[in-house]
Enzyme design. Structure first.
Site, PDB file in Angstrom:
ATOM      1  N   ARG A  72       9.315  19.504  -2.330  1.00  0.00           N
ATOM      2  CA  ARG A  72       8.802  18.390  -3.126  1.00  0.00           C
ATOM      3  C   ARG A  72       9.245  17.041  -2.587  1.00  0.00           C
ATOM      4  NH1 ARG A  72      10.007  19.343  -9.271  1.00  0.00           N
ATOM      5  NH2 ARG A  72      12.145  19.480  -8.481  1.00  0.00           N
ATOM      6  N   GLU A  86      -2.537  10.409 -11.684  1.00  0.00           N
ATOM      7  CA  GLU A  86      -2.314  10.236 -13.120  1.00  0.00           C
ATOM      8  C   GLU A  86      -3.277   9.177 -13.648  1.00  0.00           C
ATOM      9  OE1 GLU A  86       1.614   8.826 -14.059  1.00  0.00           O
ATOM     10  OE2 GLU A  86       1.385   9.199 -16.206  1.00  0.00           O
ATOM     11  N   HIS A  91       2.725  11.529  -7.207  1.00  0.00           N
ATOM     12  CA  HIS A  91       1.345  11.187  -7.560  1.00  0.00           C
ATOM     13  C   HIS A  91       1.108   9.704  -7.392  1.00  0.00           C
ATOM     14  CE1 HIS A  91       3.587  10.742 -11.474  1.00  0.00           C
ATOM     15  NE2 HIS A  91       2.929   9.607 -11.483  1.00  0.00           N
ATOM     16  N   GLU A 142      -4.048   3.457   1.584  1.00  0.00           N
ATOM     17  CA  GLU A 142      -4.371   3.717   2.986  1.00  0.00           C
ATOM     18  C   GLU A 142      -4.544   5.220   3.156  1.00  0.00           C
ATOM     19  OE1 GLU A 142      -1.321   2.825   5.867  1.00  0.00           O
ATOM     20  OE2 GLU A 142      -2.618   3.265   7.566  1.00  0.00           O
ATOM     21  N   ARG A 200      -2.298  11.151   3.906  1.00  0.00           N
ATOM     22  CA  ARG A 200      -3.141  11.800   4.914  1.00  0.00           C
ATOM     23  C   ARG A 200      -4.242  12.586   4.202  1.00  0.00           C
ATOM     24  NH1 ARG A 200       2.155  12.195   6.501  1.00  0.00           N
ATOM     25  NH2 ARG A 200       2.637  11.309   8.544  1.00  0.00           N
ATOM     26  N   HIS A 237       0.794  -1.231   0.000  1.00  0.00           N
ATOM     27  CA  HIS A 237       0.000   0.000   0.000  1.00  0.00           C
ATOM     28  C   HIS A 237       0.824   1.277   0.000  1.00  0.00           C
ATOM     29  CE1 HIS A 237       0.047  -0.308   4.625  1.00  0.00           C
ATOM     30  NE2 HIS A 237       0.421   0.933   4.436  1.00  0.00           N
TER      31      HIS A 237
END
Lengths: 176, 176
Positions: free
Chosen positions: A118, A168, A122, A95, A32, A28
């Site tokens: 950064r 994406e 994605h 999750e 948040r 997974h």
């Protein structure tokens, strides 16, 4: 695979698989979320994920949600512990962590990783019919970061989830 | 599933799957990396990922690496376009983005998402024998964010990848 890359310094960096890693599964990715209601609605109604498990930690004031794109839910055990172990063997689980109360804050709560500082970029879904999917998402009012026709990469799109995380969208076959 | 959650406001947020989402696959998660050599070594040699595809964009000075935990690589097409489409149909792919030159910067380049501003949390691998895996990772000198014996959650561990991204480790069976 043949290592003929132009990225400096990477030749020879790829190792053969150690038998000690047999059976490892990329289970997974955790993000948040500000508002559990908004994110559960988005990932289930809009993107087709199923909520497989949720766990509330009322004393610590957070909840965890495990979702996945599962074609056949009949294999999922009903018993909570058996289900948890079944989920842990899956690939492609999302999750979502909700810290209670963030949904009442004004404006965005979390950072999407695509401006400074950064890091995470994605997640990506592949879909059988990308043009039809983009048309459906437009009709549903989902915000786009990049439409198919934007920019030079005409074979992919990016939408944004309720927290602004980029998703994406690609198609595992030529886009005609 | 039965919706009996204590997270306020989430009851009723979960929708049944829209047939328009049939065939959707959670294909990959993208993380930016400082040093392609370090990350390719870590994900292949230490964690058992295979490098399925890499693409260099010399003019834009970045490279993309697509890795996955694949038990049988014999099904992977040799033809580059066929391979790209095959990869797009997989679950559990990790895309690493390397902006050329970041490897020469001092110190960390990317943000792991677990301090402010927060967002992305971690990726997670499930492994057949978590105790043996943690012992192997200790022997390999991999930094731990949380060892099995740390804290209250004795059934999971967190390691850090070369950029400091957290990787949770779980076992899809009871940890004895």
């Amino acid at each position: 695979m043949t290592e003929t890359r132009t990225d400096p310094g990477t030749t020879g960096a790829v190792a053969a698989r150690d038998p000690a890693t047999a059976g490892f599964v990329f289970n997974h990715t955790m993000l948040r979320i500000k508002d559990a209601r908004a994110s559960l609605d988005f990932y289930t109604r809009v993107l087709g994920f199923s909520l497989l498990r949720s766990t509330d930690f009322p004393e610590a004031a957070f909840s965890l949600y495990f979702l996945a794109l599962v074609d056949d839910l009949s294999a999922m055990p009903a018993d909570p512990e058996a289900r948890q172990h079944w989920i842990a063997g899956l690939q492609g689980v999302l999750e979502l962590t909700h810290n209670h109360g963030t949904e009442d804050q004004d404006g965005p709560v979390y950072h999407d990783g695509n401006s400074e500082p950064r890091g995470f970029g994605h997640i990506c879904l592949s879909v059988p019919d990308l043009r039809a999917t983009c048309a459906r998402l437009e009709a549903l009012g989902v915000p786009f970061q990049k439409r198919l026709e934007d920019g030079r990469m005409k074979h992919l799109a990016f939408i944004k989830d309720p927290d602004g995380y980029w998703i994406e969208l690609i198609q595992p076959s030529p886009l005609v």
